[in-house]
Design a protein around this motif. Structure first.
Motif, PDB file in Angstrom:
ATOM      1  N   GLY A  37      33.460 -27.240  15.416  1.00 52.42           N
ATOM      2  CA  GLY A  37      33.159 -26.604  14.143  1.00 52.42           C
ATOM      3  C   GLY A  37      33.686 -27.350  12.935  1.00 52.42           C
ATOM      4  N   LYS A  40      31.020 -32.241  12.162  1.00 53.89           N
ATOM      5  CA  LYS A  40      30.481 -33.537  12.602  1.00 53.89           C
ATOM      6  C   LYS A  40      28.965 -33.504  12.713  1.00 53.89           C
ATOM      7  CE  LYS A  40      32.849 -33.294  16.458  1.00 53.89           C
ATOM      8  NZ  LYS A  40      33.584 -32.035  16.265  1.00 53.89           N
ATOM      9  N   THR A  41      28.476 -32.504  13.452  1.00 46.43           N
ATOM     10  CA  THR A  41      27.033 -32.400  13.653  1.00 46.43           C
ATOM     11  C   THR A  41      26.317 -32.182  12.323  1.00 46.43           C
ATOM     12  OG1 THR A  41      27.365 -31.547  15.872  1.00 46.43           O
ATOM     13  CG2 THR A  41      25.249 -31.088  14.859  1.00 46.43           C
ATOM     14  N   THR A  42      26.889 -31.337  11.487  1.00 46.63           N
ATOM     15  CA  THR A  42      26.279 -31.067  10.187  1.00 46.63           C
ATOM     16  C   THR A  42      26.145 -32.357   9.369  1.00 46.63           C
ATOM     17  OG1 THR A  42      27.333 -28.898  10.261  1.00 46.63           O
ATOM     18  CG2 THR A  42      26.468 -29.614   8.144  1.00 46.63           C
ATOM     19  N   GLU A  81      22.844 -33.445  19.190  1.00 47.56           N
ATOM     20  CA  GLU A  81      23.710 -32.797  20.167  1.00 47.56           C
ATOM     21  C   GLU A  81      22.825 -32.122  21.233  1.00 47.56           C
ATOM     22  OE1 GLU A  81      26.092 -29.929  18.118  1.00 47.56           O
ATOM     23  OE2 GLU A  81      27.869 -30.484  19.249  1.00 47.56           O
ATOM     24  N   HIS A 189      34.430 -36.005  21.745  1.00 49.64           N
ATOM     25  CA  HIS A 189      35.688 -35.287  21.929  1.00 49.64           C
ATOM     26  C   HIS A 189      36.589 -36.050  22.885  1.00 49.64           C
ATOM     27  CE1 HIS A 189      34.625 -31.823  19.623  1.00 49.64           C
ATOM     28  NE2 HIS A 189      33.489 -31.702  20.255  1.00 49.64           N
TER      29      HIS A 189
HETATM   30  N1  LIG Z   1      22.686 -23.159  11.019  1.00 50.65           N
HETATM   31  C1  LIG Z   1      23.931 -22.789  10.666  1.00 50.65           C
HETATM   32  N2  LIG Z   1      24.130 -21.695   9.919  1.00 50.65           N
HETATM   33  C2  LIG Z   1      25.373 -21.313   9.533  1.00 50.65           C
HETATM   34  N3  LIG Z   1      26.487 -21.983   9.840  1.00 50.65           N
HETATM   35  C3  LIG Z   1      26.369 -23.092  10.584  1.00 50.65           C
HETATM   36  C4  LIG Z   1      25.081 -23.552  11.040  1.00 50.65           C
HETATM   37  N4  LIG Z   1      25.272 -24.681  11.750  1.00 50.65           N
HETATM   38  C5  LIG Z   1      26.596 -24.911  11.750  1.00 50.65           C
HETATM   39  N5  LIG Z   1      27.264 -23.963  11.064  1.00 50.65           N
HETATM   40  C6  LIG Z   1      28.740 -23.919  10.834  1.00 50.65           C
HETATM   41  O1  LIG Z   1      29.135 -25.131  10.257  1.00 50.65           O
HETATM   42  C7  LIG Z   1      30.393 -25.536  10.758  1.00 50.65           C
HETATM   43  C8  LIG Z   1      30.317 -26.958  11.279  1.00 50.65           C
HETATM   44  O2  LIG Z   1      29.522 -26.999  12.436  1.00 50.65           O
HETATM   45  P1  LIG Z   1      29.163 -28.344  13.191  1.00 50.65           P
HETATM   46  O3  LIG Z   1      28.127 -28.015  14.205  1.00 50.65           O
HETATM   47  O4  LIG Z   1      28.861 -29.396  12.208  1.00 50.65           O
HETATM   48  O5  LIG Z   1      30.536 -28.674  13.933  1.00 50.65           O
HETATM   49  P2  LIG Z   1      30.891 -29.866  14.909  1.00 50.65           P
HETATM   50  O6  LIG Z   1      31.969 -30.638  14.268  1.00 50.65           O
HETATM   51  O7  LIG Z   1      29.672 -30.602  15.308  1.00 50.65           O
HETATM   52  O8  LIG Z   1      31.473 -29.066  16.156  1.00 50.65           O
HETATM   53  P3  LIG Z   1      31.369 -29.353  17.726  1.00 50.65           P
HETATM   54  O9  LIG Z   1      32.496 -30.243  18.051  1.00 50.65           O
HETATM   55  O10 LIG Z   1      31.580 -27.987  18.322  1.00 50.65           O
HETATM   56  O11 LIG Z   1      30.019 -29.918  18.016  1.00 50.65           O
HETATM   57  C9  LIG Z   1      30.772 -24.504  11.809  1.00 50.65           C
HETATM   58  O12 LIG Z   1      31.694 -23.618  11.237  1.00 50.65           O
HETATM   59  C10 LIG Z   1      29.484 -23.810  12.134  1.00 50.65           C
HETATM   60  O13 LIG Z   1      29.722 -22.473  12.490  1.00 50.65           O
END
Ligand SMILES: Nc1ncnc2c1ncn2[C@@H]1O[C@H](COP(=O)(O)OP(=O)(O)OP(=O)(O)O)[C@@H](O)[C@H]1O
Ligand SMILES: [Mg+2]
Lengths: 311, 236
Positions: A37, A40-42, A81, A189
């Motif tokens: 969370g 990263k993915t965002t 992902e 990770h």
């Molecule tokens: N479509 C969405 N709508 C609302 N919130 C979102 C959405 N997608 C992601 N988030 C929120 O944005 C934040 C970042 O999410 P993200 O998927 O980028 O994390 P991450 O670093 O890739 O995590 P992970 O290691 O679990 O893959 C999180 O708090 C998630 O809940």
């Protein structure tokens, strides 16, 4: 190659990515670390033009991801992902489909497909439906489609998740080789993976950039105290311990000998920052006639750095 | 252009990979065949009137079933993310998918051609009327499909897509049946909006540009809405 300035993404006014800026050069392999969370993915979704930033700018090879999206997309290979793929197509049909959408035609199409099948070792499953593949094979198909057009930039979201140890080694080698001329951004990770493949690491936490540097730089800057591990052939442990403590610049000495291994005595010696007393220890051992089996400086592991920054 | 073709081929194939295509074509032929044969033996009439009377209803139920998966399935499985991050334009995605569904509809409609052959053996065939009737079927189906594509582009749930397009299509169908209940001032407008009214014109063998324009506007309008829905990911 990649230029990111004040990048912010809000999901209904909650920031998922919060004012991040960084640049990535051609030939750099950038590892993206952060807890679940972290954002990263965002960030990757914005780099690949899937969704626009709420604030800030991303430029790829001089093109803005929002206004020149098509030019950017031509230059990027993307593995999202969990490798979302069409379950009802077989592997060969799918690779052909992607090659055509990437504008690869004729002879080049078959040679690129062959190459990808070779490097991701998909030869045995070409005629299987993607929906029937195991997770690791699915991931490999995802990697194959990301690289099929030989892109300048690869964005890989957890590329080795689900792969077996042999494939992990192969894929890391592949990424390293690609990274010599291309720009690679990968998230993971698995911290040893970062050490094994990345030139540079970004750690993000709750959407904010908290560290940026080579794995070595991060390790040394987060080292609280220098640590030495020394091991002697069995002797009077308490005596050794107290002699070590008498040396200058020693903060503490911890006995870490394994009790069942009576033939050796091992210690972690914590020193003042920036000091090195390996020579003194060696002389002491010679003088006392202790047999020195092992002595090395312990690195603060990337794990420690990660925990320090993100817990 | 070639991207549209690539997407069209892929979607068309996946209709045949799943059972949808076979079910649709078989049931379509069974129902229209029943009406054709019963006209032939009971009314002693060799014409397409029987099948044509039931086709608007068949389409209302079947076409949402064809179009429901087009985009919603990509949303659900996440493949949309890979598709739109390739160098493909949004309109190419919409058109490729729409044309694939249209190709399946063409295949089903054209597979009724044995009826035309039977008619031509048993009696007189008016080429113009047959042409109008087929054009009517195809255009009506094409319009329903555009509505279905739009419904599919709005949601990640195929069932929701089905119900939405069913309701929309049903409204366009129903307007034509409600004319008697409407005040006279509204009849002309309602008539123009009704899909059935234009269908009846074509089925009589009258190919009028006004009916064509109606169908093409309806199709363009809903495809444009689908395009907007797909582009909504780019809203800041
Ligand atoms: N479509 C969405 N709508 C609302 N919130 C979102 C959405 N997608 C992601 N988030 C929120 O944005 C934040 C970042 O999410 P993200 O998927 O980028 O994390 P991450 O670093 O890739 O995590 P992970 O290691 O679990 O893959 C999180 O708090 C998630 O809940
Ligand atoms: Mg993620």
């Amino acid at each position: 190659m990649i230029y990111i300035e004040n990048l912010t993404k809000l999901y209904a006014s909650t920031p998922a990515v919060d004012d991040i800026s960084f640049e990535v050069e051609t030939g750099e392999i950038l590892g993206f670390l952060g807890p679940n969370g972290a954002g990263k993915t965002t960030t990757m979704k914005m780099i690949t033009c899937y969704m626009p930033p709420t604030h800030g700018r991303i430029k790829i090879a001089g093109y803005d991801v929002f206004t020149d999206s098509l030019e950017v997309r031509k230059r990027i290979g993307y593995l999202p992902e969990n490798a979302p793929l069409y379950d009802d197509m077989n592997v060969l049909e799918y690779l052909k489909f992607v090659a055509e959408l990437r504008g690869i035609r004729g002879h080049e199409k078959s040679s690129r497909m062959k190459k990808m099948i070779e490097v991701t070792a998909l030869g045995d499953v070409l005629h299987k439906d993607i929906g029937e593949l195991s997770k690791g094979f699915r991931q490999r198909v995802g990697l194959a489609q990301a690289m099929i057009h030989d892109p300048d930039i690869l964005v890989l979201d957890e590329p080795t998740s689900g792969l077996d140890p042999n494939q992990i080694v192969d894929i890391r080698d592949l990424i390293r080789r690609l990274g010599e001329e291309k720009t690679v951004i990968l998230s993971t990770h698995i911290l040893p993976e970062v050490q094994a493949t990345c030139d540079r690491v970004l750690i993000i936490n709750r959407g904010k950039l908290v560290a940026d540097g080579t794995p070595e730089e991060l390790q040394s800057s987060f080292q609280g105290a220098e640590k030495l591990r020394v091991e002697f052939k069995a002797a009077d442990r308490d005596a050794i311990s107290s002699r070590l403590k008498e040396l200058s610049q020693v903060r503490s000495v911890n006995d870490v000998s394994q009790s069942q291994q009576s033939y050796s005595a091992a210690f972690i010696v914590e020193l003042e920052k920036g000091s090195d007393i390996r020579e003194e220890i060696f002389r002491l051992a010679v003088q006392e006639n202790w047999v020195l089996l092992e002595m090395y400086k312990e690195q603060a592991s990337l794990e420690n750095v990660f925990r320090e920054l993100t817990v | 252009m070639s991207n549209i073709l690539t997407i069209l081929k892929k979607e068309f194939k996946s209709y045949f990979n799943s059972a949808i295509a076979y079910i649709f074509i078989t049931v379509f032929l069974l129902i229209t065949g029943w009406f054709f044969v019963s006209d032939l033996f009971l009314a002693n009439q060799a014409s397409l009137r029987g099948p044509l009377s039931i086709i608007p209803l068949i389409f209302i139920f079947f076409i949402p079933g064809i179009s429901m998966r087009l985009i919603s399935e990509e949303r659900k499985s996440g493949t949309i993310e890979l598709l739109v991050t390739m160098p493909v334009k949004d309109h190419e995605i919409i058109l490729g998918k729409y044309f694939a569904a249209l190709a399946l509809l063409f295949a089903a409609v054209l597979s009724t051609f044995p009826y035309v052959m039977t008619i031509s053996i048993l009696g007189e065939v008016d080429g113009g009327v047959i042409f109008g009737q087929y054009l009517g079927m195809l255009l009506m189906g094409a319009a329903y499909l555009a509505i279905g594509t739009f419904a599919s582009s709005m949601t990640r749930n195929q069932i929701v897509a089905f119900i939405t397009s069913f309701l929309l299509v049903f409204i366009f169908f129903l307007i034509g049946k409600m004319l008697v209940f409407l005040p006279t001032s509204l009849v002309a407008i309602a008539e123009y909006i009704s899909i059935d009214f234009h269908f009846e014109n074509l089925v009589r063998g009258v190919v009028d540009s006004r009916d064509m324009i109606y169908y093409f506007s309806l199709i363009s309008f809903f495809l444009l809405l689908s395009f907007r829905a797909l582009g909504s990911r780019k809203w800041k």
